[in-house]
Each structure stands twice: as C-alpha cells, then as structure tokens.
Write a protein that holds these residues in place. Structure first.
Motif, mmCIF file in Angstrom:
data_model
loop_
_atom_site.group_PDB
_atom_site.id
_atom_site.type_symbol
_atom_site.label_atom_id
_atom_site.label_comp_id
_atom_site.label_asym_id
_atom_site.label_seq_id
_atom_site.Cartn_x
_atom_site.Cartn_y
_atom_site.Cartn_z
ATOM 1 N N ALA C 159 45.415 28.700 6.267
ATOM 2 C CA ALA C 159 45.283 27.343 6.796
ATOM 3 C C ALA C 159 46.619 26.861 7.349
ATOM 4 O O ALA C 159 47.638 26.939 6.664
ATOM 5 C CB ALA C 159 44.816 26.401 5.693
ATOM 6 N N THR C 161 49.053 23.949 8.052
ATOM 7 C CA THR C 161 49.188 22.658 7.370
ATOM 8 C C THR C 161 50.289 21.812 8.007
ATOM 9 O O THR C 161 51.116 22.315 8.776
ATOM 10 C CB THR C 161 49.560 22.883 5.894
ATOM 11 O OG1 THR C 161 50.874 23.499 5.863
ATOM 12 C CG2 THR C 161 48.555 23.791 5.204
ATOM 13 N N SER C 202 43.964 23.252 9.755
ATOM 14 C CA SER C 202 43.308 22.538 8.651
ATOM 15 C C SER C 202 43.046 21.086 9.025
ATOM 16 O O SER C 202 43.624 20.548 9.990
ATOM 17 C CB SER C 202 44.194 22.564 7.410
ATOM 18 O OG SER C 202 45.338 21.743 7.627
ATOM 19 N N ASP C 204 43.985 18.585 7.289
ATOM 20 C CA ASP C 204 45.232 17.835 7.074
ATOM 21 C C ASP C 204 46.151 17.932 8.294
ATOM 22 O O ASP C 204 46.839 16.968 8.641
ATOM 23 C CB ASP C 204 45.963 18.373 5.830
ATOM 24 C CG ASP C 204 45.302 17.887 4.547
ATOM 25 O OD1 ASP C 204 44.490 16.934 4.606
ATOM 26 O OD2 ASP C 204 45.567 18.485 3.482
ATOM 27 N N ASP C 223 39.776 26.413 15.355
ATOM 28 C CA ASP C 223 39.000 26.358 14.125
ATOM 29 C C ASP C 223 38.876 27.764 13.561
ATOM 30 O O ASP C 223 38.546 28.708 14.279
ATOM 31 C CB ASP C 223 37.608 25.774 14.410
ATOM 32 C CG ASP C 223 37.676 24.273 14.671
ATOM 33 O OD1 ASP C 223 38.297 23.560 13.862
ATOM 34 O OD2 ASP C 223 37.106 23.820 15.682
ATOM 35 N N LEU C 228 37.673 27.169 7.032
ATOM 36 C CA LEU C 228 38.576 27.077 5.881
ATOM 37 C C LEU C 228 37.891 26.336 4.738
ATOM 38 O O LEU C 228 38.040 26.688 3.571
ATOM 39 C CB LEU C 228 39.846 26.330 6.289
ATOM 40 C CG LEU C 228 40.680 26.991 7.402
ATOM 41 C CD1 LEU C 228 41.756 26.037 7.902
ATOM 42 C CD2 LEU C 228 41.299 28.297 6.891
ATOM 43 N N ASN C 229 37.149 25.309 5.102
ATOM 44 C CA ASN C 229 36.439 24.497 4.111
ATOM 45 C C ASN C 229 35.022 24.295 4.631
ATOM 46 O O ASN C 229 34.833 23.643 5.668
ATOM 47 C CB ASN C 229 37.161 23.151 3.954
ATOM 48 C CG ASN C 229 36.429 22.213 3.010
ATOM 49 O OD1 ASN C 229 35.302 22.488 2.591
ATOM 50 N ND2 ASN C 229 37.069 21.097 2.692
#
Lengths: 292, 292, 292, 292
Positions: C159, C161, C202, C204, C223, C228-229
């Motif tokens: 990810a 960040t 991500s 965030d 993406d 990632l989530n």
C-alpha cells in the motif's frame, strides 16, 4: 504455354446493354427457375458457408494479449437491462470468410463492367454501379456440384480443366446447363491462407463456363497461387468476374455439401444465395443454402 | 386488463434440456421439412429484407456535412490496381435493418435461455451460449404469411389477437402448423422509427403461437410502441424470444411478399433464413427468401 | 482494517457549484501557473506516455493469423496518388495506453459529479456533462514526481501511504502544493495486464492528496489488484476521480521521467496535458509532457 | 508565372542521412530549446486545436435520421456498474480536425522521404518509416506567430508571400529563426470545407521557410483551393512536407492564440506538440499548446 491476347478472352461487355448490373444472372430465366424448383423434394439442406468465430474489438481490458485475426470483430453492449446487443466490423475478401463478390470488385483497363469509368463507380461514398445492390434481393437458381476431390484434395499447381468438369459430369450423372450455379470442389476448403501454394481454375475452364452459360461460380479454391500461367494471373477474378460478369461466391465451404450429395446420390439442387440486402458494396458475406 | 403473473407466461425453458441453444427450432422435424419442400413448385421467389443504403465512414474530406444514419457504414479501399474492396461497420437492432435475433439477445431475471447466468453468457469477448451460432447453418422450414393489412396498415395502438390470425387463416386458406415460420403483416414495413406510435402483437397472440408450435416469427411490426399493456411491455422480445426461445426475424419487409402471395394465390412457401455464418453475436442481418 | 462509512470519504461535490465540470482543476490558480512557469529553464523535456504500436484492422488478406491486441487499430488507405492516409479505432481504458479519464468515467450512487443523474449524463449519443470537454483546451500546471521506486518496483499488495509521499518529498527536496499535478512512480510502468497482482494507492494516500490540494494525479499503478482493502475497492477511481473530482492520468510511463529528474537533480517541472480536443468522451489518449 | 523544374524545388532528402525520420525536427538544437524555455514567464497558455464534437456510431435506435459528419465517432459503453467507457473511430485528414501530418503522408515519385520506396513504407499493416513514430515523444520548440489577418481574413486566391512574413516580423517585433515552429494566421480558422475557394501559402513562401530553417509549420489555411499556380498544386503538402520533410500541423485554430498574443504584446512562445504516442500512422490528432 503462352499468354492470350485480350481480344481472345471471353467477355460479356455489352451483351445485356450499357446499363446492365446483373451480368450472367441474366441467364437465370423462368425455365431455369422451374428446373431449380424441381430439385426440391425432401427438404434436406446444407450450408456452403465457412463458420466465422469473431474476434473482439480491442475494447476489453480482459482481452488476451494475443488474438486470432478474423473477418469479423464484434463488441457486445450490455446496459444492465434485459437486452444485450452488438455491433460488428466486417472485413471483406479474406480467405477465411465466404462472401459474394460484386462485379465492381474488379476493373479492367480502369473500367467496370460493362464499360463504366472506374473513377465514377468506385467512390469514397460507395460503389455506384454493379455493386452488391445487384444481388440484394437474393439469387435463386439450380446448383450443380462437380466434385473433383473424391480421391482427396487436388495438389498445388494442379490446373482444373474442362476435361475435369466433363469427367465429373459423367461420373455423377449431371450436366451443367445455362443459368446454373457451378459449385466446384477442389478439396481445398479451409486449407490455409492466400499465399499457400494451391491448385486453381484454368483459363480453359473459364472458357468452358462461358460456353455452358454458367450464371454463378463457387469454387473452394479459385485462382491458383502462384498463377498457373504468369501471363494470365487471374482467370477467375480477372476474366470470369471482371469480363464475363459472372458473380463469384468466394471461399465457400464444400465438404458438407459433398457429403450430403454422396449420401443422397444427387449432385444438383436448388441454391439460394441471399446476403444481407446492403447496397453499394464490392462484396458481402453470404451463407448459400443448397436445398434438396 | 391487468398484468400477468410470471408463472402464467408461456415458457420453454427446460423443454429441450439444459444445454439447448435451438429453442423452437427443435420443432422443425423431418416431417416439417418435407412439408416445406412440397411448397416449391415454380421457382418464384421474393426477399423479406429491407434494402440498406450504407452511410460512408466519415473518412472522406468530400463527405457532406450532414449524412443519413444507417445500420451499415462502409469504406471503400481502392489501391490503384484492378481491385476495389470495402470494410463495413454493421450495427444491430435498428428499425432500419432486417435482422435475426439470437436467444441471448434477451435475458429474464438475469438468466439466458434455458437458465444460464447472463454474466457467463454475455461477455466482452462475445456471447457464449444461445448466440447466432445456433442459426449459423441457416434455417429452412415452411413459411406462412398471415396478411392482416389487406385493407391498409393497422392503426397505432391496435392489438394483434388470435382472432386476427384465425380469420386470416380462413380468408387465405392456410393453417399454421407446428414447426412453421409465421410471417405477420401489419402493413408497417418502413413506417418510421422505434418511437413512432404503432400497433403490435398482443400477449394473447404470443400464447397462440406457443399453442400452435410456431418455430420462427417474422412480423413487420412486433412489440407496440407505447406498449399495449404497461404490465406486459414486450410480448415479442420479452416472452416469445426470451421465454419461449422463439427466434425473431425483426423488421422484415413484407410488402413484396404480400404482393407475390396475392398474385400466386398462395400463402405458404419454403422459407430460407441464412444469415452470414457468424458465431457469438446477439443478432445478425439476414435476407430471408420465400420460395414458391 | 474495516470499511469506511461513505460520509467519511473525501469529497468535493458542491465545492465549486452545481454546474462545475472542472473539479480539482479549479485549484490551478494564477499563482500556481506562475510557479509552474518558473520551472522552465533549459527546455529539456520528456514524455509521460506509453508508446502504442497499433494493430491493423483485420482487413488485409496478408494479416498474420495471430496478432497482438492494442488500444489502437489502424487501416492505411492509399489510392495510388501521392497521399497515404489512415483511420484509427481507438479504445479507451486499457492497461496499455496512457489516457486522461474524465470525471464522468465514474459514477457514485448513479450520479455523476457533482450530482447529476447518470442517466442524463451517460447517453448513447455521448457524455453530456463532465466529459473530456472539460479538458479539451489542455491542462498546464506544476508537476511533482514522487519516486517511490528508487530501489526497485514496489511489491504486489504494497500500500502506498502518506508516509511514503512525505519521505519522498524530504529525500527529493520538493513539496507538493495546492494545484500541483502529482506524479507517483511505483515502478510499475508496463508491468503486465489489469489482473496482475500489484501494489496500489491507499485510501489514506488519497486523503493526503485531498488535504494537499492535488489537482491532477498520475501514478504508474493506481488501484491495487486485488484491492488493498475489500471494503474500499477503488480509492483512486472510486474516490479520487468520482468523489474528489480529480482527473486521472491513467497508465503513464514514468521511467523516462524518473531518469531525467535524477540526471537533472530536479523533481518539479511544468506539465502540459493536452489530449486531442474531443468533447463528449469519458476519456482520451494523452501524451503529457514534462518541461524543465 | 510558369512551372518550376523539380531540380529547383527546396529539398532536404539526404541532408540528415538515408535513415532519417525526423526531417526538419533535426533543426531543434539545444540552443533552440533554451531559446524556447526563455519564453515561459507567466504560465499563460492557449490551445491551437479545433474543438471536435464527435458523432455517435450508428448504434442507437434513438439516433436521429440525420447526423453531422465528424472526424470522430464514439460509442459509449455503460454496463450498469459505476463505470462508463467509450471507444472512438478517429478519421484523419479532415478539414475539421487539427492533426499532425507525418512525413510518410506524402510521397514524391513513389518514394517517401528520404528516398524509401513507397511500397515498402505504406503497407496494410501500417507505415514502416517516417510515420507518427517520429513525433511520438512530442515536439517542443519555440513558436512564432505571424498574424497576417489583423485586418481580417485574407481573401480567396490571395498568395501568402515572403514579403508578408517579413512585414509581420517587423510589425510584431519578432524574427523567425532556425528550429522555430512557424504559426501563420490567414484568418481562415473554421472557414468552410476543403473545396471552398481560399488563399494559401505560395511556393516562394515555402522557399523562405527553407532558408530560415523552419522546423514545423502551422498555418490555419495551407495549400490554396484552387491552387495558386496550377503547375505547383501543393507547395505545403507536396514540397514542404514531402521534399523539405517539415512536419505540418494541419487545420489549427489560431484565433485564440492571436488574441492572447495581442493582449500580452508577445508573438513568440514555447510550443508543445504532443499527440497520443501512437506509432505507424500517417497523421494523428493533436492539441498544440502555446506557453507564455
């Protein structure tokens, strides 16, 4: 073997007038039609078309990196409701699709049958004379299969001659008559791309068609590659289509037809040749149907 | 008039197994074929297709500023030699082109006949089940014209009913039997775009087709616009095609057929429906031929 | 890690009025423009676009049986005179072509930024709001490269960040400011198709962009695949493009830029993003140019 | 005025070697690049492209009967999820779209610059030499506008001469130097189709460009229609592009640029010319950006 002077080539320019767009389809008279109808007895039928698996337009991110080329590319549109629909890009004149060539597909000395200047006929906005418009309502006539491949495919460089035709007539008990569609099997359905060495129709065989009055021709291999005679590179496209004005069903699939004829013991049938009714093209994909 | 519960709608899902792609074409038996063959006597024929004048792809600097939209766009390629060839963009499902709809064109509750998940069937790479592949070898059966427009086109909002069919059978001396292609003339050939107020086939008429065992349907106007019954918006596409799995010849041209039937005094014939043999589409342009 | 309630997602709907089509391009003020201009000193430049080798339309009989799919298919027309010209089919949204996504490419709850019903915006005749029309005159602003791949490509599932961004800022001596185009190198230029497991931006990191006021985003992998989530499947397309209305340069080629930045010791530049000036699309191929 | 013998025409064949594909782009040296960079001061910018409103592909049943032709046809695909995407058919060489012509667009005596046989260069599978590949990374240089239309559009049949250029240089306080992009405004942006009688660039003006070392040319009207001199029908396409190997930005939109230059009182700028990075074409749509 030497070249032929142009004056000796079979030719129908002028035979049906200066405005004609039908060419040898003029030979399909009421009598021919009745002869064709008499062939239909059992309702058996077979397609003379190659199956086409379309390629996708290169739209999807999930398309494989490598795809097979195809005469058709499609794109499916589905909008979330019950309907899925598609659009298709159709490419003519492949060795992979059965199509019907219009007379304007070939020109001679910059003229299109029966003598129109090509620059007037072939325009960015479409073909203005002797296009697929001439065939749009369909062709119906008697078809005769001459199967020259009963003992296997003809070898590369083998010339198909009048003698081949007459022996097949005798063997099969049929006779090609004026107005017929002549279907010729060399055993080459699906045998590779345009530049594979192949057998082909000779100029003498084209002359024979002219004498017999063939209206439509459908060989599973037409002009040989390389040419049988370098001085006459294209008997079928250049002379039969361009000069004799005989529509050409190019790249038919004849194995199923041969099998059905052998099973029924009959080599004549009613043939329908009905491409989508689109005007102004040089050729159009078609699915000819032989009815018994 | 009220809506119909889904359970009451005519349906052939499962009737010919879980893998079937032919739908009501299964009704075309040897007996039907023989009945069709018996119709061919004189060799007269007529096309049931609308003529299509292609538009040009917008390639030429000499294209007019304004052009007519068309189901076909073409581009002629001429390279200076004797050959002219073209490529065509063909768009489906227009009110201007005669086409044959495949069963996968319509889904019901996100399933395609006879119960495949639509997401597996309708893919960016083409239709994987119940596509035009099912029709690619052509359809040959007996056709029957029921001409409901002898006194002129049916008016907008007029529902075509079983009674209309049975009166036409009586008047014309024919009877629709199992395996037949039913050709219905409302007198609407070429009468304007999709959103013109129109007559249409009622749900009861669709039920009647189901009972009679119609194999293929070809009306010159199908689902009415606006719907005859808002609770049943699409008897022909939604129920006949989607549930009964009856292939649909959409937007045929029936005026020529009606004229020939009237002249011959015969309303049944052999019908060939042979679109280009392209697999994997939801529909394909076709030129159906009626033979007498 | 749990999903985010929609209310917590960064969002610019309404920030620039109900009719806005520019989104975060509104952040490119005169001051930003002047800051961008100050970056141009030597006239060095580099392209951020992937080269595209077109495939041929499947027109030629001499096409190989197998071809590579491409975001562009072309057909050359040569008519015998001095001119050769071509037409091209251009497909959007591939992992093989650098393109600029318009805001209408993504909808949220069936609405397009900043709240138009999708059914009014996405029509068969084109995109009526927040299409490429908004970018048609080009975008010019300061660009900043944050190179996260100096020690090699980020591994799959990694990810990106805010901490990555801030460390790169420190390492490179630059700071991302309001109105900038943020160019992020994960080292994934040309690393395989859409479904290759990959790193990604991500949620965030998207929030960080929102706080900094990024105007345009250009990551060489956006993406992650798989997400990632799972509860936030698409931070970049779904949130940054769809909610924050931040135009996305998708699938850029950043290796040449990283090499030039390293050579010059400079990580900020003037960026021009000027796709063909075509209105009404959801995206359009582009060749962004970084000027030093 | 009489025709010119071919030997007298300006020519760069061989000047940069037998394999060159860049032509006059070779004139853009480091010194030119630095001169270009020095023009960027405020970050003002303007597009030199015509806006294009695409036409729809003829897919939708709700398409009007009549549509305007366009250099782009698009089809939007929306599948029910959040994503809408489209594909586009892009046609080159219209009088309605700003495009960058590659050197292979024009051949001289069946050869393409700098002497390759056209038959090897122009193939059904794409252009193999001097295609858009040469421009794919973009062109960046100094641009100079010579505005010949300050008192209104030049009249039809008016020849643009070296004297016009030199008067404009004096009036505007600029001088065209080796490696520059020359932008010439005749006041003809959007003034009708190819066959409208128009002014045009004279052969003497092309010679002047050759002497000055112009690298790229962008006139809002190029070759006059009908030709200024029937013996020299195409100074710009035939000689400047084909013989001098000077890339041509065809059909630019120059009114916005002229207005900005007048407002800023500056007629030189940095010009980026960065079409989609597609190889193998004869031309490609482009959105040139002038930066101040």
């Amino acid at each position: 073997m030497t070249g032929t002077s142009e004056a000796d080539l079979p030719d129908n320019w002028g035979r049906w007038g200066a405005d004609d767009e039908l060419g040898t389809l003029n030979l399909i008279t009421d009598e021919v039609r009745a002869r064709a109808a008499a062939e239909v007895r059992t309702g058996d039928w077979v397609s003379l078309a190659q199956p086409i698996t379309p390629s996708a337009m290169f739209f999807s991110p999930f398309l494989p990196d490598t795809v097979e080329s195809s005469p058709v590319q499609q794109m499916v549109s589905h909008t979330g409701g019950p309907v899925a629909a598609d659009m298709s890009l159709i490419y003519n004149h492949h060795f992979k699709s059965t199509h019907l060539d219009a007379l304007a597909h070939w020109s001679t000395d910059e003229q299109v049958y029966p003598g129109r200047p090509r620059a007037e006929v072939v325009t960015p906005l479409g073909i203005t004379h002797a296009s697929t418009a001439a065939f749009a309502a369909g062709i119906v006539t008697r078809g005769v299969l001459l199967d020259l491949a009963v003992e296997g495919p003809l070898p590369p460089a083998r010339a198909v001659t009048p003698d081949d035709f007459e022996q097949a007539e005798k063997r099969q008990g049929v006779e090609v008559a004026s107005g017929d569609a002549l279907v010729v099997r060399l055993g080459w359905t699906g045998r590779g791309p345009a530049d594979t060495p192949s057998p082909g129709i000779s100029m003498d065989a084209v002359r024979w068609m002219h004498e017999r009055g063939v209206a439509v021709i459908a060989p599973d291999r037409g002009d040989a590659h390389p040419p049988l005679n370098p001085d006459e590179p294209s008997p079928l496209h250049g002379v039969a289509l361009g000069r004799m004005a005989m529509p050409l069903i190019d790249v038919p699939q004849l194995d199923d037809l041969a099998a059905l004829c052998a099973r029924l013991g009959r080599y004549s049938f009613l043939l329908t040749v009905a491409p989508p009714r689109i005007h102004g093209l040089t050729g159009v994909p078609v699915n000819p149907i032989a009815l018994f």
